[in-house]
Every structure is written in C-alpha cells, then in structure tokens.
Enzyme design. Structure first.
Site, PDB file in Angstrom:
ATOM      1  N   HIS A 169     110.680  21.265 -13.095  1.00  0.00           N
ATOM      2  CA  HIS A 169     111.818  21.634 -14.299  1.00  0.00           C
ATOM      3  C   HIS A 169     111.065  22.737 -15.206  1.00  0.00           C
ATOM      4  O   HIS A 169     110.046  22.600 -15.841  1.00  0.00           O
ATOM      5  CB  HIS A 169     112.637  20.251 -14.918  1.00  0.00           C
ATOM      6  CG  HIS A 169     114.248  20.255 -14.358  1.00  0.00           C
ATOM      7  ND1 HIS A 169     113.948  18.709 -14.030  1.00  0.00           N
ATOM      8  CD2 HIS A 169     114.621  20.768 -12.663  1.00  0.00           C
ATOM      9  CE1 HIS A 169     115.014  18.767 -12.639  1.00  0.00           C
ATOM     10  NE2 HIS A 169     115.366  19.469 -12.723  1.00  0.00           N
ATOM     11  N   CYS A 263     114.641  15.619 -20.920  1.00  0.00           N
ATOM     12  CA  CYS A 263     115.779  15.101 -19.800  1.00  0.00           C
ATOM     13  C   CYS A 263     116.582  14.349 -20.040  1.00  0.00           C
ATOM     14  O   CYS A 263     117.821  14.596 -19.812  1.00  0.00           O
ATOM     15  CB  CYS A 263     114.840  14.596 -18.582  1.00  0.00           C
ATOM     16  SG  CYS A 263     113.529  15.542 -18.229  1.00  0.00           S
TER      17      CYS A 263
END
Ligand code: ARG
Length: 269
Positions: A169, A263
């Site tokens: 990511h 996150c």
C-alpha cells in the site's frame, strides 16, 4: 525551529480491534499460523487513540463487526477530502464486506458516499497531500480507480507504481509531514515513480529499507507531532532534527497483519 512547526487539529475515524486476528494471508507480513495477543492489541490500539486525543485531535469510532478481522484498518475503507467520501472496493474477497459497514457509518453521519467501480483501498493507496492525491498502484488499488478519483474530487491524482510486495500500500512506503513535505522509501517505487516524487518533493526526507520494515512510513503527522512506530528510531531521530516531534506508539501486534499506525487511522477532512 521546533517551535515553528504548527500542528493542525484533525478528525480521525477508527475501529476497535475487538475481532482482530490473522486468519488469512493477503500480504507478505501475514501468516495465518501467527497468534495475535488480542488483549495486547487492544492496549496498543487504545494507546494510539489516547495519544491522538492528548494532542487535541478528535476521534470517531465505528463498531467492529465479527468475522472481519482486518476492519481495524480504517484507512482502507475510504478517502475523504473536502467532505466528499470516496468509498472502497477491496482487492481481497475476505475484506470486501468491510466497505458496507463504513459506508453506513458515513451515511449516518450525513455524508453521501461514492461507490467506486474498480478496486480501491481508500487512504491505503490514495494519500491527500493538501494539494493533490498521490495514488499507489501495483498490488491493490487499480489505475482505473485513480482516474475515477480524479473525476470525483476534481483534484489532480498522481499515479505512483509500487514494486515491493512488503510495501503493498502507498501508506507503507510514504507519509505526508505537512503541506510542504513528505517522507518516503524510494526503492518501494518504480524508477519513473521515484523520479516523479523527486521532482514533486526535492527536499523530501528519504527513508531506508530498515525504516520502512520498522513501519516508520506508516506514520501520521499533524504538521508537528509525528505518531510513529518506536521500532523506527533512526527515522524518528531524523524527523526530530527537522523540528518535528516524534510520538512513539507501538502497534507491534498489528504488524503481524501488515498494518500500523496509519492503517488504523482514517482522516475525515
Ligand atoms: N491485513 C490488511 C491487508 O492486507 C492490512 C491493511 C493495512 N492497511 C494499510 N493502510 N496499509 O489488507
């Protein structure tokens, strides 16, 4: 110099890790044989929320849902800029049901939610810099979603290709310090994307692979305080030299799932 760094108060959306576990493997950090210490995870997560609140940030919570062990990773479920919510469509079938629960939270809070037509994992890959969105692709979010996000927001979306599966990511390889600067690990990006970042941010703080493996790039900055993994001590030291104030928060239990501070944190702008 330190006194010149001014924090901007944020509004965050988070989800308690009540049902957090590693039950499947959708990134190289995950191993379904790993045992998660749920009590320790809850303590670590609570320390993060406390750290945000202690610096004046407001934190909204959404109820976790049984059977969705990654729902704690709130960043992946939307990206919100100027009150406009661009929802998520997860790559992994295991995570797809999370989107509906986050959409419902936003709708209840009075926001309309855009349902994307192709794979996109929220702020995991779409990172607002204050001027444009940096957009990761290569492992999760699709290029088609970058185009869709640009149409939706009317802000420039700059596509960057990720090449290292450990940094799957964008928010594992880069974070925004403030409107002027970012921190990133160059080798996580394709050669062309590295060049794009170099042109956009000639004074960026460059991180090493060790910084990135220590989850140092999965940090949250309010412009002054940088909420950062204590394992990324070297990077925190370099940020302190530049006048930022590192706030170490250990989310080691979440690293087992391939996640960290950022996150677990979605920002509502
Ligand atoms: N296990 C989750 C996944 O692989 C971790 C998500 C981490 N989130 C993030 N914003 N990088 O999807």
């Amino acid at each position: 110099m330190s006194e010149s760094r001014v924090p901007r108060l944020r509004r965050f959306l988070v989800c308690e890790p009540r049902h957090f576990a590693v039950q499947y493997a959708i990134n190289p950090w995950m191993n379904p044989d790993t045992r998660v210490d749920v009590d320790l995870a809850r303590e670590q997560w609570t320390a993060l929320i406390d750290a945000y609140r202690a610096r004046g940030h407001s934190v909204d919570r959404l109820e976790p849902v049984p059977g969705l062990p990654d729902m704690v990773f709130a960043a992946n479920s939307a990206v919100v800029v100027g009150g406009r919510v661009f929802g998520s469509l997860f790559h992994a079938p295991e995570r797809r049901p999370e989107s509906g629960h986050y959409d419902l939270w936003f709708k209840t809070a009075g926001y309309a939610v855009h349902r994307p037509g192709s794979v996109v994992e929220g702020e995991g890959d779409l990172v607002w810099t204050g001027r444009y969105l940096l957009a990761g692709t290569g492992f999760r979010t699709s290029r088609e979603a970058h185009r869709e996000a640009q149409e939706f927001f009317g802000h420039p979306v700059i596509s960057l290709t990720l090449v290292d599966p450990y940094f799957y990511h964008l928010d594992t390889a880069l974070f925004v310090l403030d409107e002027e600067n970012v921190v990133y690990y160059p080798e996580a990006f394709s050669a062309g994307s590295r060049e794009v970042l170099r042109r956009l941010y000639p004074d960026a703080v460059l991180a090493t692979r060790d910084d990135a493996l220590a989850w140092g790039l999965n940090s949250v900055s309010d412009g002054r305080h940088v909420f950062i993994a204590p394992q990324a001590e070297a990077l925190a030291g370099r940020l302190a030299d530049q006048g930022y104030e590192p706030v170490p928060v250990d989310l080691s239990e979440f690293h087992k799932a391939g996640g960290g501070i950022k996150c677990c944190t979605q920002e509502i702008r």
